[in-house]
Design a protein around this motif. Structure first.
Motif, PDB file in Angstrom:
ATOM      1  N   ASN A 113     -11.391 -88.102  55.287  1.00  0.00           N
ATOM      2  CA  ASN A 113     -10.719 -87.886  56.566  1.00  0.00           C
ATOM      3  C   ASN A 113     -10.743 -86.400  56.929  1.00  0.00           C
ATOM      4  OD1 ASN A 113      -9.029 -87.998  58.806  1.00  0.00           O
ATOM      5  ND2 ASN A 113      -7.158 -88.117  57.592  1.00  0.00           N
ATOM      6  N   LEU A 114     -10.400 -85.542  55.974  1.00  0.00           N
ATOM      7  CA  LEU A 114     -10.361 -84.110  56.250  1.00  0.00           C
ATOM      8  C   LEU A 114     -11.741 -83.575  56.629  1.00  0.00           C
ATOM      9  CD1 LEU A 114      -7.936 -82.624  53.565  1.00  0.00           C
ATOM     10  CD2 LEU A 114      -7.484 -83.155  55.960  1.00  0.00           C
ATOM     11  N   LEU A 155     -12.364 -84.635  60.134  1.00  0.00           N
ATOM     12  CA  LEU A 155     -11.487 -83.844  60.994  1.00  0.00           C
ATOM     13  C   LEU A 155     -12.056 -82.464  61.247  1.00  0.00           C
ATOM     14  CD1 LEU A 155      -7.833 -84.148  59.662  1.00  0.00           C
ATOM     15  CD2 LEU A 155      -8.664 -84.563  61.947  1.00  0.00           C
ATOM     16  N   LEU A 209     -15.184 -82.344  63.395  1.00  0.00           N
ATOM     17  CA  LEU A 209     -14.908 -82.604  64.811  1.00  0.00           C
ATOM     18  C   LEU A 209     -14.163 -81.431  65.449  1.00  0.00           C
ATOM     19  CD1 LEU A 209     -14.003 -86.399  64.818  1.00  0.00           C
ATOM     20  CD2 LEU A 209     -16.170 -85.300  65.320  1.00  0.00           C
ATOM     21  N   LEU A 210     -13.271 -80.807  64.682  1.00  0.00           N
ATOM     22  CA  LEU A 210     -12.537 -79.670  65.243  1.00  0.00           C
ATOM     23  C   LEU A 210     -13.455 -78.464  65.454  1.00  0.00           C
ATOM     24  CD1 LEU A 210      -9.045 -79.861  63.505  1.00  0.00           C
ATOM     25  CD2 LEU A 210      -9.628 -80.361  65.873  1.00  0.00           C
ATOM     26  N   TRP A 238     -14.913 -79.209  68.731  1.00  0.00           N
ATOM     27  CA  TRP A 238     -13.832 -78.976  69.708  1.00  0.00           C
ATOM     28  C   TRP A 238     -13.726 -77.484  70.026  1.00  0.00           C
ATOM     29  CZ3 TRP A 238      -9.314 -76.291  68.025  1.00  0.00           C
ATOM     30  CH2 TRP A 238      -8.237 -76.315  68.893  1.00  0.00           C
ATOM     31  N   PHE A 239     -13.789 -76.663  68.997  1.00  0.00           N
ATOM     32  CA  PHE A 239     -13.654 -75.221  69.159  1.00  0.00           C
ATOM     33  C   PHE A 239     -14.871 -74.633  69.860  1.00  0.00           C
ATOM     34  CE2 PHE A 239     -14.118 -70.844  67.810  1.00  0.00           C
ATOM     35  CZ  PHE A 239     -12.840 -70.341  67.983  1.00  0.00           C
ATOM     36  N   SER A 271     -15.146 -75.464  73.766  1.00  0.00           N
ATOM     37  CA  SER A 271     -14.145 -74.861  74.651  1.00  0.00           C
ATOM     38  C   SER A 271     -14.076 -73.346  74.468  1.00  0.00           C
ATOM     39  CB  SER A 271     -12.784 -75.510  74.424  1.00  0.00           C
ATOM     40  OG  SER A 271     -12.445 -75.534  73.054  1.00  0.00           O
ATOM     41  N   TYR A 272     -13.681 -72.910  73.286  1.00  0.00           N
ATOM     42  CA  TYR A 272     -13.513 -71.467  73.077  1.00  0.00           C
ATOM     43  C   TYR A 272     -14.865 -70.754  73.018  1.00  0.00           C
ATOM     44  CZ  TYR A 272      -8.796 -72.902  72.081  1.00  0.00           C
ATOM     45  OH  TYR A 272      -7.555 -73.449  72.190  1.00  0.00           O
ATOM     46  N   SER A 284     -16.351 -79.319  78.596  1.00  0.00           N
ATOM     47  CA  SER A 284     -15.484 -79.377  77.421  1.00  0.00           C
ATOM     48  C   SER A 284     -14.602 -80.624  77.482  1.00  0.00           C
ATOM     49  CB  SER A 284     -14.642 -78.108  77.317  1.00  0.00           C
ATOM     50  OG  SER A 284     -13.880 -77.927  78.480  1.00  0.00           O
ATOM     51  N   PHE A 343     -14.294 -83.564  74.705  1.00  0.00           N
ATOM     52  CA  PHE A 343     -13.016 -83.915  74.069  1.00  0.00           C
ATOM     53  C   PHE A 343     -12.855 -85.439  73.994  1.00  0.00           C
ATOM     54  CE2 PHE A 343     -10.956 -79.812  75.941  1.00  0.00           C
ATOM     55  CZ  PHE A 343     -11.526 -79.057  74.942  1.00  0.00           C
ATOM     56  N   ILE A 344     -13.199 -86.118  75.092  1.00  0.00           N
ATOM     57  CA  ILE A 344     -13.045 -87.573  75.130  1.00  0.00           C
ATOM     58  C   ILE A 344     -13.938 -88.220  74.075  1.00  0.00           C
ATOM     59  CG2 ILE A 344     -13.458 -89.642  76.526  1.00  0.00           C
ATOM     60  CD1 ILE A 344     -12.753 -87.968  78.998  1.00  0.00           C
ATOM     61  N   LEU A 392     -15.093 -86.920  71.376  1.00  0.00           N
ATOM     62  CA  LEU A 392     -14.594 -86.596  70.034  1.00  0.00           C
ATOM     63  C   LEU A 392     -13.510 -87.577  69.592  1.00  0.00           C
ATOM     64  CD1 LEU A 392     -14.272 -82.680  70.087  1.00  0.00           C
ATOM     65  CD2 LEU A 392     -15.962 -84.063  68.886  1.00  0.00           C
ATOM     66  N   ILE A 393     -12.561 -87.857  70.494  1.00  0.00           N
ATOM     67  CA  ILE A 393     -11.442 -88.728  70.109  1.00  0.00           C
ATOM     68  C   ILE A 393     -11.933 -90.141  69.809  1.00  0.00           C
ATOM     69  CG2 ILE A 393      -9.249 -89.749  70.824  1.00  0.00           C
ATOM     70  CD1 ILE A 393      -8.698 -87.273  72.459  1.00  0.00           C
ATOM     71  N   TYR A 453     -13.825 -90.197  66.561  1.00  0.00           N
ATOM     72  CA  TYR A 453     -12.898 -90.136  65.432  1.00  0.00           C
ATOM     73  C   TYR A 453     -12.251 -91.496  65.189  1.00  0.00           C
ATOM     74  CZ  TYR A 453      -8.933 -88.781  62.517  1.00  0.00           C
ATOM     75  OH  TYR A 453      -8.021 -88.700  61.501  1.00  0.00           O
ATOM     76  N   MET A 504      -8.894 -76.612  80.248  1.00  0.00           N
ATOM     77  CA  MET A 504      -9.158 -76.875  78.830  1.00  0.00           C
ATOM     78  C   MET A 504      -7.859 -77.011  78.048  1.00  0.00           C
ATOM     79  SD  MET A 504     -12.449 -74.502  77.917  1.00  0.00           S
ATOM     80  CE  MET A 504     -11.848 -72.958  78.571  1.00  0.00           C
ATOM     81  N   VAL A 527      -7.034 -83.778  71.735  1.00  0.00           N
ATOM     82  CA  VAL A 527      -7.859 -83.873  70.532  1.00  0.00           C
ATOM     83  C   VAL A 527      -6.977 -83.590  69.315  1.00  0.00           C
ATOM     84  CG1 VAL A 527      -9.872 -82.968  69.331  1.00  0.00           C
ATOM     85  CG2 VAL A 527      -9.912 -83.196  71.811  1.00  0.00           C
ATOM     86  N   LEU A 571      -6.653 -89.443  77.542  1.00  0.00           N
ATOM     87  CA  LEU A 571      -7.479 -88.338  78.016  1.00  0.00           C
ATOM     88  C   LEU A 571      -8.494 -88.794  79.070  1.00  0.00           C
ATOM     89  CD1 LEU A 571      -7.921 -85.359  77.839  1.00  0.00           C
ATOM     90  CD2 LEU A 571      -9.437 -85.699  75.894  1.00  0.00           C
TER      91      LEU A 571
END
Lengths: 84, 596
Positions: free
Chosen positions: A12-13, A16, A19-20, A23-24, A27-28, A57, A61-62, A64-65, A68, B78, B85, B289
């Motif tokens: 799981n980790l 996670l 995917l994070l 996510w990063f 966006s960032y 982004s 996000f959608i 990704l969820i 997951y 964002m 998420v 979302l």
């Protein structure tokens, strides 16, 4: 924690974290830090950096969820920790 | 039919619908009142969450923020979506597995401490009350602008509607009403957007219009965004597609604060207690979302096109040509209507009877303006909030579209207010009354207590709506700051770090909120009371140029560091707590509504 539960948690980790990272990055990364550079690439009438910040982004996000949720459902079964 | 009559009919019809649903979905047990009996389908819950989440601010203010901040406003787009998420991956499934009714209940049990629970209740109530005041104000304003009632009457009508379905139905009533409210608000938002996108770019899908070309006027064939950049820079404003908010670093931290804050807002989190299974909690965040994104990906199109329309209305030709500035006597109807509200203000500084709208703070532009005989920017006020509401009028859409937009704004405000009020009421009746004062309370009495708490919360919100305290203006800073710096880190550590203990959680929350609130209050005044700004001479964003609204992320980092450090030097959590954490990490054995 018995080893099977520990393995499940580790899997799981791993999921996670990867995917994070995405996510990063979308966006960032694409939307803020590298937006100026990416703006050299055009998508329709706007720069790619701008597009990621205001459109792309959110779409990612959608995805990704749901990804997951689907992967975890499979993991739940694989490790036999699913409900009912 | 005139606009007022149509608006009355449309708004009245939506209100009847909400009340009808409330009567159908009465709550009979505490489980139904707090978490809708944990029987809500994940897609339905996603839709309700979307309505719960999208407030008057999302509906009314966001497009305006985008219109005037351009690329810089990406932090809101964002920030207010990326938090889902975090919710789906880090919080929702585990909190659902824990299977209780409130957020403080989890914190109290995981950190085996009534003190931690109480600190969480205080954070929750502070964040939710400041947030709900804004919704109440939105309801009052919408009524007074469009239905020609007074602000107070509007507020009382709004309170009455929330009262009926929130007190009667609790979470169950609120959930099904929110689904209806989502449908109303999303239609209200997208219909004008489709028309405006069609007008400008010929593309009925606003998301594509945003990246499309102009199809009408002298600039047909030019990219819409390039045209907008040109129009605003010609008048000395920042280039739309590149202007930043503060700095890139500030945007980074601001986005992070909003994401963490979103994931830590209790009224959003409790929505994931209402689904039947752990796996539903995961997918439900995705559905939420999806429904949110329909509005959030439309907003950039609405913002940019509204800005372009506004500029083109005032500056009808090349900058500098006398006749290219519209004559005040010839402005369209909507201009005068919004002038009457005070949200739009014009001052004929050079007495030529025409309107000059430009950025007088830009030195180059100011010099050019002087040579044109302009004596300063004459649009002395253009409020962000008029963009969405005036949009259908600017685009010349029929009256029924305007009426639906009004109903949509009210739906957004009502649905968020109801969600917040439920979070407050359940914290009072379940965490304080049942959890701390009278654990032996019967289910029937607790249900009564939760209804009375709800009435109390509505009355309190109404009182603050009538007498807005100074700190209402800082709602965003406080609500997101609190949620980001206190609730999110503690929940996450509670799940992902078995070693974080009672002392760590309490000190983490206190130091996280402490530092965030200090930064917000140091120049705005303690609870925004004028004259109490204790570092008044310092720049508000002295810390690496990070604005106070963006500081929650820094508070969250402080919370994490303090909690882990304190936990290292104090006793480990007891065995049964570590087992509890292991248990919530696996979905197996998640029951239906449990309460003990």
């Amino acid at each position: 924690m018995d080893s099977k539960a520990a393995q499940y948690w580790k899997a799981n980790l791993r999921l996670l974290i990867s995917l994070l990272v995405i996510w990063f990055v979308v966006s960032y990364g694409f939307g803020i830090m590298f937006a100026d550079a990416l703006n050299a690439i055009r998508i329709g009438g706007v720069g790619l950096g701008f597009w990621f910040a205001q459109q792309g982004s959110i779409y990612v996000f959608i995805v990704l969820i749901f990804f997951y949720a689907a992967r975890m459902n499979a993991l739940d079964r694989e490790f036999d920790v699913h409900e009912d | 039919m005139d606009l007022n009559t149509i608006t009355y009919i449309v708004v009245g019809a939506t209100f009847l619908l909400y009340i009808g649903i409330a009567i159908w979905a009465r709550a009979g047990t505490t489980g139904e009142f707090y978490v809708a009996g944990k029987g809500v389908h994940p897609v339905a819950n996603g839709m309700a969450t979307a309505a719960d989440w999208m407030s008057a601010a999302s509906f009314i203010s966001m497009a305006g923020l985008i219109a005037f901040n351009g690329y810089g406003a990406s932090v809101f787009l964002m920030g207010w979506t990326g938090g889902y998420v975090l919710l789906a991956l880090l919080l929702a499934p585990y909190l659902r597995k824990f299977g209780k009714f409130t957020v403080p209940e989890f914190i109290g049990e995981r950190f085996y401490s009534q003190t931690a629970r109480l600190v969480a209740v205080i954070c929750l109530i502070l964040a939710s009350v400041t947030y709900v005041i804004g919704q109440m104000k939105g309801i009052g304003v919408a009524f007074s602008r469009f239905l020609e009632t007074s602000y107070e009457q509007g507020l009382f009508i709004g309170m009455g509607i929330v009262f009926v379905y929130a007190v009667l139905g609790g979470m169950k009533g609120i959930t099904y009403t929110q689904i209806a409210q989502y449908v109303v608000l999303i239609f209200a938002y997208t219909i004008p957007a489709v028309f405006i996108s069609m007008n400008l770019t010929g593309n009925p899908i606003p998301q594509l219009g945003l990246i499309g070309e102009m199809t009408t006027g002298p600039h047909a064939g030019m990219d819409m965004m390039a045209r907008l950049d040109q129009v605003v820079t010609d008048l000395g404003f920042a280039q739309y597609s590149e202007q930043v908010m503060g700095s890139k670093l500030n945007m980074f931290v601001y986005t992070l604060s909003l994401m963490i804050g979103t994931a830590g807002l209790p009224h959003v989190i409790i929505r994931f207690f209402t689904v039947p299974k752990v796996k539903d909690a995961r997918s439900s965040a995705g559905w939420a979302l999806v429904f949110i994104a329909i509005l959030y990906t439309t907003a950039p199109a609405v913002g940019s096109m509204a800005r372009l329309n506004l500029m083109n209305t005032i500056q009808t030709g090349p900058v500098g040509e006398m006749t290219a500035n519209i004559e005040y006597a010839k402005v369209p109807d909507w201009f005068r209507k919004w002038e009457a509200t005070g949200l739009l203000k014009y001052e004929d500084k050079n007495g030529d009877g025409r309107i000059q709208y430009y950025n007088e703070k830009n030195a180059d532009m100011a010099k050019k303006a002087e040579s044109y005989g302009w004596k300063g920017n004459e649009m002395v006020k253009v409020d962000n909030d008029i963009m969405v509401l005036a949009n259908p009028e600017i685009a010349g859409l029929p009256n029924w579209v305007i009426a639906i937009v009004v109903a949509g704004g009210l739906a957004a405000a009502l649905s968020t207010a109801a969600g917040l009020l439920l979070a407050i009421a359940s914290a009072v009746s379940h965490d304080v009354i049942k959890g701390m004062i009278n654990p032996d309370i019967s289910e029937k009495s607790e249900l009564l207590a939760s209804r009375l708490s709800m009435i109390g919360a509505i009355a309190l919100a109404g009182y603050f709506g009538l007498h807005p305290p100074g700190f209402a203006a800082g709602t965003v800073a406080i609500a997101f700051g609190l949620a980001a710096s206190s609730i999110f880190p503690v929940l996450m550590m509670g799940i992902f770090n078995k070693k974080v203990n009672r002392a760590g959680a309490i000190w983490g929350m206190i130091s996280g909120i402490g530092i965030t609130m200090l930064y917000v209050f140091q120049h705005k005044g303690i609870f925004f009371i004028p004259g109490t700004a204790f570092l008044g001479d310092m720049k508000p964003d002295w810390f690496f140029g990070i604005s106070p609204n963006a500081f929650g992320a820094v508070g969250a980092v402080v919370n994490f560091v303090v909690a882990i450090a304190v936990s290292k030097v104090t006793a480990e959590p007891p065995e049964h707590i570590q087992h509890l954490v292991e248990d919530i990490r696996v979905p197996k054995g998640a029951g239906a509504a449990t309460d003990h």
